[in-house]
Design an enzyme around this catalytic site. Structure first.
Site, mmCIF file in Angstrom:
data_model
loop_
_atom_site.group_PDB
_atom_site.id
_atom_site.type_symbol
_atom_site.label_atom_id
_atom_site.label_comp_id
_atom_site.label_asym_id
_atom_site.label_seq_id
_atom_site.Cartn_x
_atom_site.Cartn_y
_atom_site.Cartn_z
ATOM 1 C CE1 TYR A 1 -0.665 -12.717 12.109
ATOM 2 C CE2 TYR A 1 0.327 -13.935 13.908
ATOM 3 C CZ TYR A 1 0.424 -13.379 12.652
ATOM 4 O OH TYR A 1 1.579 -13.490 11.926
ATOM 5 N NE ARG B 1 -1.687 -1.583 3.534
ATOM 6 C CZ ARG B 1 -1.934 -1.725 4.821
ATOM 7 N NH1 ARG B 1 -3.148 -1.507 5.267
ATOM 8 N NH2 ARG B 1 -0.984 -2.076 5.659
ATOM 9 N NE ARG B 2 3.889 0.931 4.719
ATOM 10 C CZ ARG B 2 4.598 0.456 5.736
ATOM 11 N NH1 ARG B 2 5.051 1.270 6.660
ATOM 12 N NH2 ARG B 2 4.865 -0.829 5.824
ATOM 13 C CB THR C 1 9.417 -6.964 10.727
ATOM 14 O OG1 THR C 1 8.240 -7.507 11.358
ATOM 15 C CG2 THR C 1 10.283 -8.101 10.200
HETATM 16 P P1 NDP Z 1 5.807 -5.833 8.476
HETATM 17 O O1 NDP Z 1 4.720 -5.123 9.181
HETATM 18 O O2 NDP Z 1 7.205 -5.350 8.626
HETATM 19 O O3 NDP Z 1 5.468 -5.950 6.915
HETATM 20 C C1 NDP Z 1 4.177 -6.273 6.484
HETATM 21 C C2 NDP Z 1 4.054 -6.046 4.999
HETATM 22 O O4 NDP Z 1 2.747 -6.420 4.586
HETATM 23 C C3 NDP Z 1 4.273 -4.592 4.643
HETATM 24 O O5 NDP Z 1 5.017 -4.504 3.460
HETATM 25 C C4 NDP Z 1 2.850 -4.085 4.411
HETATM 26 O O6 NDP Z 1 2.878 -3.080 3.402
HETATM 27 C C5 NDP Z 1 2.178 -5.337 3.858
HETATM 28 N N1 NDP Z 1 0.734 -5.298 4.017
HETATM 29 C C6 NDP Z 1 0.022 -5.284 5.176
HETATM 30 N N2 NDP Z 1 -1.285 -5.166 4.909
HETATM 31 C C7 NDP Z 1 -1.403 -5.095 3.552
HETATM 32 C C8 NDP Z 1 -2.489 -4.946 2.664
HETATM 33 N N3 NDP Z 1 -3.758 -4.864 3.108
HETATM 34 N N4 NDP Z 1 -2.249 -4.918 1.332
HETATM 35 C C9 NDP Z 1 -0.994 -5.020 0.868
HETATM 36 N N5 NDP Z 1 0.089 -5.145 1.648
HETATM 37 C C10 NDP Z 1 -0.126 -5.183 2.985
HETATM 38 O O7 NDP Z 1 5.687 -7.357 8.998
HETATM 39 P P2 NDP Z 1 6.496 -8.685 8.608
HETATM 40 O O8 NDP Z 1 7.463 -8.439 7.529
HETATM 41 O O9 NDP Z 1 6.978 -9.268 9.884
HETATM 42 O O10 NDP Z 1 5.282 -9.580 8.111
HETATM 43 C C11 NDP Z 1 5.269 -10.244 6.864
HETATM 44 C C12 NDP Z 1 4.517 -11.555 7.003
HETATM 45 O O11 NDP Z 1 5.202 -12.393 7.940
HETATM 46 C C13 NDP Z 1 3.087 -11.409 7.555
HETATM 47 O O12 NDP Z 1 2.246 -12.283 6.848
HETATM 48 C C14 NDP Z 1 3.217 -11.846 9.012
HETATM 49 O O13 NDP Z 1 2.020 -12.354 9.505
HETATM 50 C C15 NDP Z 1 4.286 -12.917 8.864
HETATM 51 N N6 NDP Z 1 4.994 -13.259 10.087
HETATM 52 C C16 NDP Z 1 5.694 -12.308 10.796
HETATM 53 C C17 NDP Z 1 6.362 -12.663 11.952
HETATM 54 C C18 NDP Z 1 7.074 -11.691 12.809
HETATM 55 O O14 NDP Z 1 7.371 -12.010 13.980
HETATM 56 N N7 NDP Z 1 7.412 -10.509 12.310
HETATM 57 C C19 NDP Z 1 6.397 -14.068 12.406
HETATM 58 C C20 NDP Z 1 5.641 -14.955 11.584
HETATM 59 C C21 NDP Z 1 4.994 -14.570 10.461
HETATM 60 P P3 NDP Z 1 1.998 -1.756 3.376
HETATM 61 O O15 NDP Z 1 1.771 -1.351 4.808
HETATM 62 O O16 NDP Z 1 2.836 -0.790 2.604
HETATM 63 O O17 NDP Z 1 0.765 -2.160 2.663
HETATM 64 C C1 8X3 Z 2 4.126 -13.788 14.344
HETATM 65 C C2 8X3 Z 2 4.626 -14.768 15.363
HETATM 66 O O1 8X3 Z 2 4.237 -15.707 17.692
HETATM 67 O O2 8X3 Z 2 3.989 -13.302 17.384
HETATM 68 O O3 8X3 Z 2 3.403 -14.429 13.354
HETATM 69 O O4 8X3 Z 2 2.328 -14.809 16.564
HETATM 70 S S1 8X3 Z 2 3.737 -14.640 16.807
#
Ligand code: NDP
Ligand code: 8X3
Length: 253
Positions: free
Chosen positions: A153, A34-35, A188
């Site tokens: 979640y 989105r950004r 992140t």
């Molecule tokens: P961030 O918040 O750093 O990044 C999330 C990304 O998803 C951003 O680029 C954001 O972009 C994009 N995003 C969110 N909502 C939308 C939307 N509606 N449309 C398009 N893009 C979207 O988090 P992470 O990098 O950590 O997360 C990435 C994935 O990893 C997620 O699926 C998360 O659930 C998963 N995950 C993360 C963990 C963690 O501990 N960080 C652990 C396990 C899984 P923008 O805002 O520009 O749209």
């Molecule tokens: C992110 C990992 O354990 O915070 O998907 O749900 S946890």
């Protein structure tokens, strides 16, 4: 000719690191999110560092018509997507179901489940037609365990686990690989988003822990997509060494 990869949620975190990893691996990449300003900056950075081409798609994966329209309007040669990284996702809030914020629920379900489906539904037919492709879904430790106040979640990530298995079954006759990565704590913007910009609360999640980095997950995806043709990695469940379950980690404080 370079292969093509499509990454959702490439403006930050795991998606951004994965986009850079794919560029290093000589993929031309479609980065979405989105950004717009962050996608534009990443495009510039990647194009100056690597000999690859980058297209930005400013989409909210929750918006089905926006997703369909932007994928359908890609230049013909860019539609031949070899690797799809379904990464866009978020957690919003942490509270028991009886007092949960229903708008937060909608955000998570619409992004993590329906968004992943909209993007996949638009790209999978092209992979089927070409009889080649690899889909990597970003799931979570929350897709394996349910923890206190993680309810919705965790349910969305359990859905990603189930959809990954379903996609693998559906794609099997077409020679298309389907994998997932299920990380524990990755530092992140994830917790900042979950706690609605509360920096202190977000920082406390990773306090005293050598958490995984977005680059660690990009490395894992690099391993998954570079296996020989006859090898598919179904899932990699990865955690920091200091974490054993979603609720048990050892902190140096
Ligand atoms: P961030 O918040 O750093 O990044 C999330 C990304 O998803 C951003 O680029 C954001 O972009 C994009 N995003 C969110 N909502 C939308 C939307 N509606 N449309 C398009 N893009 C979207 O988090 P992470 O990098 O950590 O997360 C990435 C994935 O990893 C997620 O699926 C998360 O659930 C998963 N995950 C993360 C963990 C963690 O501990 N960080 C652990 C396990 C899984 P923008 O805002 O520009 O749209
Ligand atoms: C992110 C990992 O354990 O915070 O998907 O749900 S946890």
């Amino acid at each position: 000719m370079n292969k093509i990869a499509f990454i959702t949620g490439a403006s930050a975190g795991i998606g951004k690191s994965t986009a850079i990893m794919l560029a290093k691996n000589s993929y031309n990449i479609i980065i979405s999110g989105r950004r717009k300003n962050l996608l534009d900056d990443l495009k510039k950075q990647i194009e100056s560092d690597y000999q690859v081409e980058v297209i930005t798609l400013n989409i909210d994966v929750r918006n089905r018509s926006e997703v369909e329209k932007s994928i359908n309007s890609l230049p013909e040669n860019w539609k031949n997507i070899d690797v799809l990284i379904n990464n866009a996702g978020l957690a919003a809030g942490m509270s028991p179901i009886q007092s949960g914020d229903i708008e937060d629920w909608e955000k998570m379900i619409d992004t993590n489940v329906k968004g992943l489906l909209y993007v996949s539904r638009a790209i999978m037919p092209i992979m089927v037609e070409r009889k080649t492709g690899h889909i990597v879904n970003i799931s979570s430790a929350a897709g394996k365990e349910t923890y206190a106040n993680g309810n919705i979640y965790c349910a969305t990530k359990h859905a990603v686990e189930s959809l990954t298995k379903a996609m693998r079954i559906d794609m099997l006759p077409h020679g298309i690989k389907v994998s997932s990565v299920s990380p524990g704590m990755v530092e992140t913007e994830f917790s900042l988003v979950r706690f609605n910009g509360d920096e202190k609360r977000a920082a406390d999640i990773y306090k005293g822990i050598d958490a995984l980095s977005a680059d660690d997950i990009a490395d894992t995806i690099e391993f998954i997509i570079n296996r020989p043709k006859h090898v598919n990695i179904n899932d990699i469940f990865i955690m920091p060494t200091a974490q054993a379950t979603t609720t048990y980690a050892v902190r140096n404080t």
